[in-house]
Design an enzyme around this catalytic site. Structure first.
Site: not given
Length: 802
Positions: A9, A81, A83, A85, A283, A285, A328
């Site tokens: 992205e 990513d 997650d 989103e 990452y 988040r 994670h």
């Protein structure tokens, strides 16, 4: 044409990945989301089981076209990513590019060669449970905003208002804290402290364990001590230890960066994103405090190499959040041996913070020795206490110590050598009046902590939530000066007691969140009429529903239906209710001169005081509220003071200096020019000298702004701007190459530079026809039969900010 197309992205992420994958792969960016719900239409067919209608964003049509060309005949890898989103972006890419369901999806938590090779060796397909969880949040928030915002416009009668499910709850937290503070009753008490002279420049500080509630009690205690002998009654030394905090999650990183670096939550996430995309950190988040075995091993190597074996202790942290994904990792450096993460100052500061916190989490406890000395008073039953602390082994403190939301405690140093029964020489004994403090206002960091504790929002939502409520001006983030306050101090020194009245600055605030009058009005309306929807526990339970959808335990359509049905029913009931004018106005009293009603109201540009009514023959008088004044709490006397504006504070160059408050804040008017007052200037008290200083400073800035003009065209100028020199050429702002001296530019060079600078791209608000959009499903036809309704809806929805 490459056989492998990897789509991410972010262009920065694409560049970093391409360096690792080699010539068999081409890596391209989608520049974020490529599809979304329509900008000027709800885009959800409620009657068709909440079917969404997605459109390719107008600014992504070209991106999709290029990606389609590259995807032909290539093996496509979706690498967004890891997650919800990111999963949704991959799904939207699959749909927009017409890719098969078997398209490879790869995930990684750090951008390193090893992580990428592992990801490519273990591809999976799109996880539709994660996609559904993201869809559910997006659709639910669109339904709330789209249907509730017009109700706010009608009932509160202020245009531009909007409601968000999580944002409104965040505003409620700030509003309720403000009301707690307003209702707080300060109480005073007397704290007793003593200083003893031990000779050779050594001083022992001690204090009484309890406070006295009245001055008389404090006076009586000091009187008992007039002829007292002070001696060491007891000495107690105990070992103690401090343990390191867990490595960062998204929430704790935002909090600590706010406390230690003074970063906003949004700034922290922007900088962390750049570090992640550059391959420097994992990452950013995440709600996990877990570290992989590989990461712990690398941390151990770094610790043992730099500090020695004694400084290493392997630790496993358990995340408190039930929804945390322990697979994670916490936020950590990708390479612990790399001490420099960036040449950019703020990126390096954040990288160092992350590095230190992660390294410290695997280090040994700090070993301390705490000594407590109890001091007897021969003429009283009370005892004084002195405490000291010495570090015997630094452990993790060699690297890092976590900050606190509370004010820093006084650092306790090592006590001087003492012995039991040792007689002490009193220097002074003081009883100082101290006051209870109201609950602290929220900072961005403490609001994030509160939201996390309440289970409201998730790592990806904290930054946009806070940014949104500030942007909407429901909440302001600012510094506020304190106020002078008197306090009493009783001191026993040289055999006599003296009473003095002192002053202190009280109540100063730095980077705190304050609700605005608009925020309080909107909050009260939503809580009064939609208490269940904006209830804290209900909002947290909705987050758990999203988690259940992500885990495949709940259908997103069922979840939306369970929420929407009672919400829509309540909405229809509220629409029938009369407008409650008490929400937007409050009577304060009667003007002693005219006898007309004085009221405080809220309008398009904020709260204001009004004398009279629009129905009166004479036009009402208006005055805006000052910074920090709220419609809910302003008093009649303070309101009447506002009508002293505009006020003439003097003259300068044979022209009056007039101070007033306008739409953009306090200002001074001089010779038909307007100069903004500084945030520290009070328009009610600012002096003539200060106003003249402001005008002169502005003139100096303006005189330094012009670098060069041209006879060939007086509208073309070389100017000094906020980010350095530039050329103002018509509607263009043209950059000046670094190797060119701005003052020596010729008109021909300026024209050439302007010609080489492209025109600004057409924005969403332009009248130029937008690029053609593609849709996944047909737009719902319901409620769009009448042309008038359609036009009205489009106009209204422009005001809704999701």
């Amino acid at each position: 044409m490459s056989k492998n197309l990897v789509i991410v992205e972010s262009p920065a992420k694409a560049k970093t990945i391409e360096n690792y994958l080699g010539t068999d792969f081409i890596v391209k960016s989608s520049f974020g989301h490529v599809r979304d719900l329509p900008e000027h239409d709800m885009g959800i067919d409620v009657e068709n089981n909440f079917q969404p209608s997605y459109e390719i964003s107008s600014d992504k049509v070209k991106v999709i076209s290029e990606l389609k060309k590259l995807a032909k005949g290539a093996e496509v890898w979706l690498a967004t990513d890891d997650d919800r989103e990111g999963e949704a972006i991959s799904w939207h890419l699959k749909e927009a590019l017409g890719l098969p369901d078997t398209t490879k999806r790869i995930v990684f938590r750090e951008i390193t060669k090893t992580a990428l090779q592992n990801a490519i060796s273990k591809p999976r397909q799109i996880d539709f449970d994660l996609v559904d969880a993201q869809q559910a949040r997006r659709i639910l928030d669109r339904l709330v905003g789209y249907e509730l915002s017009p109700v706010l416009w009608k009932k509160i009668r202020l245009g531009g208002l909007s409601a968000g499910r999580v944002q409104s709850v965040a505003v409620r937290i700030v509003v309720e804290r403000e009301r707690e503070i307003e209702a707080f009753q300060t109480k005073g008490s007397y704290k007793v402290t003593a200083r003893f002279d031990l000779g050779q420049g050594k001083v022992l500080n001690a204090e009484l364990a309890k406070n006295f509630s009245t001055e008389q009690q404090a006076q009586e205690f000091l009187e008992k001590c007039l002829s007292a002998e002070f001696s060491i009654k007891n000495l107690e030394t105990k070992p103690a230890k401090k343990s390191p905090a867990a490595p960062f999650t998204t929430s704790t990183l935002q909090q600590e960066a706010s406390r230690k670096l003074s970063f906003s939550v949004a700034q922290t996430m922007t900088i962390a994103q750049r570090l992640y995309e550059a391959g420097k950190i994992t990452y950013m988040r995440t709600d996990s405090t877990n570290l992989s075995e590989e990461a712990v091993g690398k941390a151990k190597t770094q610790i043992v190499t730099e500090y020695g074996q004694d400084f290493f202790t392997k630790r496993v942290f358990k995340t408190k959040s039930e929804s945390a994904q322990e697979a994670h990792e916490a936020i950590r450096p990708t390479d612990f041996s790399t001490l420099k993460g960036s040449n950019e100052r703020n990126e390096q500061r954040l990288y160092e913070l992350i590095w230190k916190r992660a390294i410290a989490s695997q280090m040994a406890d700090a070993q301390l020795e705490r000594t407590t000395a109890t001091i007897a008073i021969s003429t009283a039953n009370e005892t004084l206490v002195a405490q000291g602390e010495v570090i015997k082994f630094e452990g993790f403190l060699k690297v890092y110590l976590e900050s606190s939301d509370e004010e820093d405690e006084e650092q306790k140093g090592m006590l001087p050598p003492l012995s039991i029964n040792q007689v002490l020489q009193l220097s002074d004994l003081r009883a100082t009046e101290r006051f209870t403090r109201h609950p602290p206002r929220y900072t961005e960091a403490s609001l994030v902590k509160k939201l996390e504790e309440m289970g409201i929002g998730r790592p990806s939502t904290y930054a946009p939530t806070i940014s949104t409520i500030i942007r909407r001006e429901y909440v302001v983030k600012e510094d506020r000066d304190g106020h002078e306050r008197k306090f009493t101090e009783l001191s026993l020194q040289d055999g006599r007691i003296e009473r003095t009245i002192k002053t202190e600055n009280h109540g100063a605030e730095k980077s705190k969140l304050f609700p605005t009058s608009t925020g309080m009005v909107v909050n009260d309306y939503l809580v009064n009429h939609f208490e269940d929807i904006f209830d804290f526990s209900f909002t947290a339970s909705v987050e758990k529903d999203f988690d259940n959808i992500a885990e495949g335990k709940l259908s997103w359509r069922d979840m939306i239906k369970n929420f929407y049905t009672p919400f829509h029913k309540k909405l229809n009931e509220v629409k029938e209710e009369a407008v409650d004018k008490s929400l937007t106005s409050r009577d304060l009293g009667e003007d002693p001169e005219s006898g007309k009603k004085v009221s405080v109201r809220i309008g398009k540009y904020g709260p204001y005081v009004q004398i009279g009514d629009v129905e009166d023959e004479e036009k009402p008088k208006f005055a805006s509220l000052l910074k920090g004044q709220l419609m809910e709490t302003i008093k009649f006397e303070d309101a009447m003071e506002l009508f002293k504006l505009p006020r003439v504070v003097g003259s300068f160059e044979d022209a009056e200096l007039t101070v007033n408050i306008g739409r953009f804040g306090p200002y001074v008017k001089h010779q038909n020019k307007f100069y903004s007052l500084a945030k520290t200037d009070d328009p009610m008290t600012v002096t003539e000298d200060r106003v003249i200083e402001i005008i002169k400073d502005k003139r100096v800035i303006e005189s330094n702004r012009l670098i060069k003009e041209f006879d060939e065209d007086p509208d073309v100028k070389v100017l000094n701007g906020r980010y350095g020199p530039y050329i103002a050429f018509g509607k263009k702002n043209v950059k000046i190459p670094k190797d060119q001296e701005p003052a020596s530019l010729t008109f021909e060079q300026v024209v050439k530079l302007a010609a080489e600078t492209p025109d600004k791209p057409v924005g969403r608000g332009s009248r130029k026809a937008p690029a053609k959009k593609t849709t996944e499903t047909k737009k719902p036809a319901a409620k769009k039969t009448a042309a008038k309704k359609t036009a009205t809806k489009k106009t209204a929805t422009k005001k809704i900010k999701e």
